[in-house]
Design a protein around this motif. Sequence first.
Motif, PDB file in Angstrom:
ATOM      1  N   ARG A 164     -57.608  -3.079  67.776  1.00 25.62           N
ATOM      2  CA  ARG A 164     -56.149  -3.002  67.674  1.00 25.62           C
ATOM      3  C   ARG A 164     -55.642  -1.694  68.275  1.00 25.62           C
ATOM      4  NH1 ARG A 164     -54.401  -4.232  61.591  1.00 25.62           N
ATOM      5  NH2 ARG A 164     -52.366  -3.868  62.558  1.00 25.62           N
ATOM      6  N   SER A 165     -54.424  -1.730  68.756  1.00 27.95           N
ATOM      7  CA  SER A 165     -53.809  -0.523  69.320  1.00 27.95           C
ATOM      8  C   SER A 165     -53.181   0.295  68.201  1.00 27.95           C
ATOM      9  CB  SER A 165     -52.742  -0.909  70.343  1.00 27.95           C
ATOM     10  OG  SER A 165     -51.685  -1.599  69.702  1.00 27.95           O
ATOM     11  N   ALA A 166     -52.951   1.575  68.491  1.00 27.69           N
ATOM     12  CA  ALA A 166     -52.381   2.469  67.478  1.00 27.69           C
ATOM     13  C   ALA A 166     -51.000   2.015  67.037  1.00 27.69           C
ATOM     14  CB  ALA A 166     -52.322   3.893  68.026  1.00 27.69           C
ATOM     15  N   SER A 167     -50.248   1.433  67.959  1.00 22.37           N
ATOM     16  CA  SER A 167     -48.876   1.044  67.642  1.00 22.37           C
ATOM     17  C   SER A 167     -48.787  -0.158  66.702  1.00 22.37           C
ATOM     18  CB  SER A 167     -48.110   0.737  68.932  1.00 22.37           C
ATOM     19  OG  SER A 167     -48.731  -0.338  69.628  1.00 22.37           O
ATOM     20  N   SER A 168     -49.927  -0.852  66.483  1.00 27.35           N
ATOM     21  CA  SER A 168     -49.883  -2.038  65.626  1.00 27.35           C
ATOM     22  C   SER A 168     -49.949  -1.703  64.146  1.00 27.35           C
ATOM     23  CB  SER A 168     -51.043  -2.984  65.993  1.00 27.35           C
ATOM     24  OG  SER A 168     -52.295  -2.379  65.695  1.00 27.35           O
ATOM     25  N   PHE A 169     -50.129  -0.421  63.837  1.00 28.31           N
ATOM     26  CA  PHE A 169     -50.205  -0.016  62.434  1.00 28.31           C
ATOM     27  C   PHE A 169     -48.863   0.570  61.982  1.00 28.31           C
ATOM     28  CE2 PHE A 169     -54.522   0.227  64.054  1.00 28.31           C
ATOM     29  CZ  PHE A 169     -55.236  -0.449  63.085  1.00 28.31           C
ATOM     30  N   ALA A 170     -48.413   0.114  60.830  1.00 30.38           N
ATOM     31  CA  ALA A 170     -47.161   0.654  60.269  1.00 30.38           C
ATOM     32  C   ALA A 170     -47.406   2.093  59.824  1.00 30.38           C
ATOM     33  CB  ALA A 170     -46.706  -0.197  59.098  1.00 30.38           C
ATOM     34  N   THR A 171     -46.464   2.961  60.126  1.00 30.68           N
ATOM     35  CA  THR A 171     -46.612   4.365  59.745  1.00 30.68           C
ATOM     36  C   THR A 171     -46.364   4.544  58.251  1.00 30.68           C
ATOM     37  OG1 THR A 171     -44.285   4.762  60.286  1.00 30.68           O
ATOM     38  CG2 THR A 171     -45.920   5.195  62.013  1.00 30.68           C
ATOM     39  N   GLN A 172     -47.056   5.519  57.702  1.00 31.25           N
ATOM     40  CA  GLN A 172     -46.912   5.836  56.286  1.00 31.25           C
ATOM     41  C   GLN A 172     -46.630   7.325  56.149  1.00 31.25           C
ATOM     42  OE1 GLN A 172     -50.533   2.699  55.136  1.00 31.25           O
ATOM     43  NE2 GLN A 172     -50.413   4.674  54.092  1.00 31.25           N
ATOM     44  N   SER A 173     -46.164   7.714  54.963  1.00 28.38           N
ATOM     45  CA  SER A 173     -45.902   9.134  54.739  1.00 28.38           C
ATOM     46  C   SER A 173     -47.190   9.919  54.548  1.00 28.38           C
ATOM     47  CB  SER A 173     -45.012   9.310  53.503  1.00 28.38           C
ATOM     48  OG  SER A 173     -45.634   8.735  52.353  1.00 28.38           O
ATOM     49  N   SER A 174     -48.216   9.245  54.069  1.00 31.57           N
ATOM     50  CA  SER A 174     -49.523   9.888  53.900  1.00 31.57           C
ATOM     51  C   SER A 174     -50.611   8.810  53.903  1.00 31.57           C
ATOM     52  CB  SER A 174     -49.580  10.689  52.590  1.00 31.57           C
ATOM     53  OG  SER A 174     -49.434   9.825  51.464  1.00 31.57           O
ATOM     54  N   TYR A 175     -51.853   9.252  54.105  1.00 31.41           N
ATOM     55  CA  TYR A 175     -52.982   8.327  54.194  1.00 31.41           C
ATOM     56  C   TYR A 175     -54.173   8.887  53.424  1.00 31.41           C
ATOM     57  CZ  TYR A 175     -50.372   6.554  58.256  1.00 31.41           C
ATOM     58  OH  TYR A 175     -49.394   6.059  59.096  1.00 31.41           O
ATOM     59  N   THR A 176     -54.882   8.011  52.720  1.00 33.94           N
ATOM     60  CA  THR A 176     -56.121   8.415  52.072  1.00 33.94           C
ATOM     61  C   THR A 176     -57.257   8.333  53.104  1.00 33.94           C
ATOM     62  OG1 THR A 176     -56.706   6.165  51.381  1.00 33.94           O
ATOM     63  CG2 THR A 176     -55.304   7.458  49.888  1.00 33.94           C
ATOM     64  N   VAL A 177     -58.391   8.930  52.755  1.00 33.31           N
ATOM     65  CA  VAL A 177     -59.542   8.885  53.653  1.00 33.31           C
ATOM     66  C   VAL A 177     -59.956   7.443  53.928  1.00 33.31           C
ATOM     67  CG1 VAL A 177     -62.003   9.417  53.860  1.00 33.31           C
ATOM     68  CG2 VAL A 177     -60.413  11.169  53.040  1.00 33.31           C
ATOM     69  N   SER A 178     -59.983   6.615  52.889  1.00 34.59           N
ATOM     70  CA  SER A 178     -60.399   5.220  53.075  1.00 34.59           C
ATOM     71  C   SER A 178     -59.423   4.467  53.973  1.00 34.59           C
ATOM     72  CB  SER A 178     -60.526   4.515  51.722  1.00 34.59           C
ATOM     73  OG  SER A 178     -59.290   4.513  51.029  1.00 34.59           O
ATOM     74  N   GLN A 179     -58.142   4.788  53.879  1.00 38.16           N
ATOM     75  CA  GLN A 179     -57.151   4.146  54.748  1.00 38.16           C
ATOM     76  C   GLN A 179     -57.333   4.566  56.205  1.00 38.16           C
ATOM     77  OE1 GLN A 179     -53.580   5.421  52.673  1.00 38.16           O
ATOM     78  NE2 GLN A 179     -53.251   3.359  51.807  1.00 38.16           N
ATOM     79  N   VAL A 180     -57.614   5.844  56.402  1.00 40.33           N
ATOM     80  CA  VAL A 180     -57.833   6.337  57.758  1.00 40.33           C
ATOM     81  C   VAL A 180     -59.084   5.688  58.349  1.00 40.33           C
ATOM     82  CG1 VAL A 180     -58.325   8.365  59.169  1.00 40.33           C
ATOM     83  CG2 VAL A 180     -56.674   8.521  57.289  1.00 40.33           C
ATOM     84  N   GLN A 181     -60.135   5.575  57.551  1.00 39.00           N
ATOM     85  CA  GLN A 181     -61.372   4.950  58.025  1.00 39.00           C
ATOM     86  C   GLN A 181     -61.150   3.468  58.345  1.00 39.00           C
ATOM     87  OE1 GLN A 181     -63.974   5.950  54.750  1.00 39.00           O
ATOM     88  NE2 GLN A 181     -64.817   7.733  55.839  1.00 39.00           N
ATOM     89  N   ALA A 182     -60.335   2.804  57.543  1.00 43.24           N
ATOM     90  CA  ALA A 182     -60.056   1.393  57.797  1.00 43.24           C
ATOM     91  C   ALA A 182     -59.313   1.223  59.116  1.00 43.24           C
ATOM     92  CB  ALA A 182     -59.237   0.812  56.642  1.00 43.24           C
ATOM     93  N   ILE A 183     -58.395   2.121  59.407  1.00 42.93           N
ATOM     94  CA  ILE A 183     -57.684   2.075  60.695  1.00 42.93           C
ATOM     95  C   ILE A 183     -58.660   2.283  61.845  1.00 42.93           C
ATOM     96  CG2 ILE A 183     -55.977   3.268  62.131  1.00 42.93           C
ATOM     97  CD1 ILE A 183     -54.417   3.887  59.540  1.00 42.93           C
ATOM     98  N   ALA A 184     -59.543   3.265  61.667  1.00 45.08           N
ATOM     99  CA  ALA A 184     -60.513   3.565  62.725  1.00 45.08           C
ATOM    100  C   ALA A 184     -61.422   2.367  62.988  1.00 45.08           C
ATOM    101  CB  ALA A 184     -61.338   4.786  62.338  1.00 45.08           C
ATOM    102  N   ARG A 185     -61.834   1.679  61.954  1.00 40.68           N
ATOM    103  CA  ARG A 185     -62.709   0.508  62.132  1.00 40.68           C
ATOM    104  C   ARG A 185     -62.033  -0.575  62.968  1.00 40.68           C
ATOM    105  NH1 ARG A 185     -67.368   0.205  59.397  1.00 40.68           N
ATOM    106  NH2 ARG A 185     -67.735   1.687  57.690  1.00 40.68           N
TER     107      ARG A 185
END
Length: 232
Positions: free
Chosen positions: A125-146
């Motif tokens: 997936r491209s970066a633009s396909s993720f909705a922006t959030q005010s903050s991210y947990t480590v697990s959320q960041v890792q899920a995006i990276a996957r």
Amino acid sequence: MSRISVRGFAVASATAVTTVGAVVGVASGDPQVSDNDFETAAADMTLLADIPAGQQAQVQTASLTQQADVMAAEADASAKKSAEEAARIQAAKDAKAKKEAAEEKAEREREAKEAAERASRDEVRSASSFATQSSYTVSQVQAIARQMIPADQFQCFSNIVDHESGWNYQAQNPSSGAYGLVQALPGSKMSSAGADWQTNPATQIKWGLNYMNDRYDSPCGAWSFWQANNWY
């Protein structure tokens, strides 16, 4: 026996084959048959003529039987040789077919692996396909990276991020000014991937992946360099 002794009959029997062979050789014009052979054959025939008719038939039958046995043995040897040659040729054909089948299998496996890798990249997936959030947990960041990193490259990417920032997208090196997940130096480099590079881990992941691909061909190439130098 009235006209020939037992010993004489044995001698006649033993020489019968030679006698017949010599006569046949002369009749066929065999150049290897000499005058002496012919004279010997004639003498043997004279000896044979002294044997009663019934006993002559026995001697002649024995001679023909022996010749038939020799011919049969030669035929068996020829057949055996032909069979061995046919088996050798067939074994060579089988080995060649086996090698070709193995090569075709290896080629199919290679093509299947490449197709799977292409499919994996297509699913990124491209970066633009993720909705922006005010903050991210480590697990959320890792899920995006996957979802952004090809499956076969994720572990290498993860290893680098583990060492550089511990998956903290706001990590900043106070001495050098390196920033973010992949510790871009300076952090403003990541603006090429998006204006929200300071707050959006997806933008940082996008920039980091492009950097690793451009400089080291892949995240795994970058990880190999990192292991040798402790930086990349």
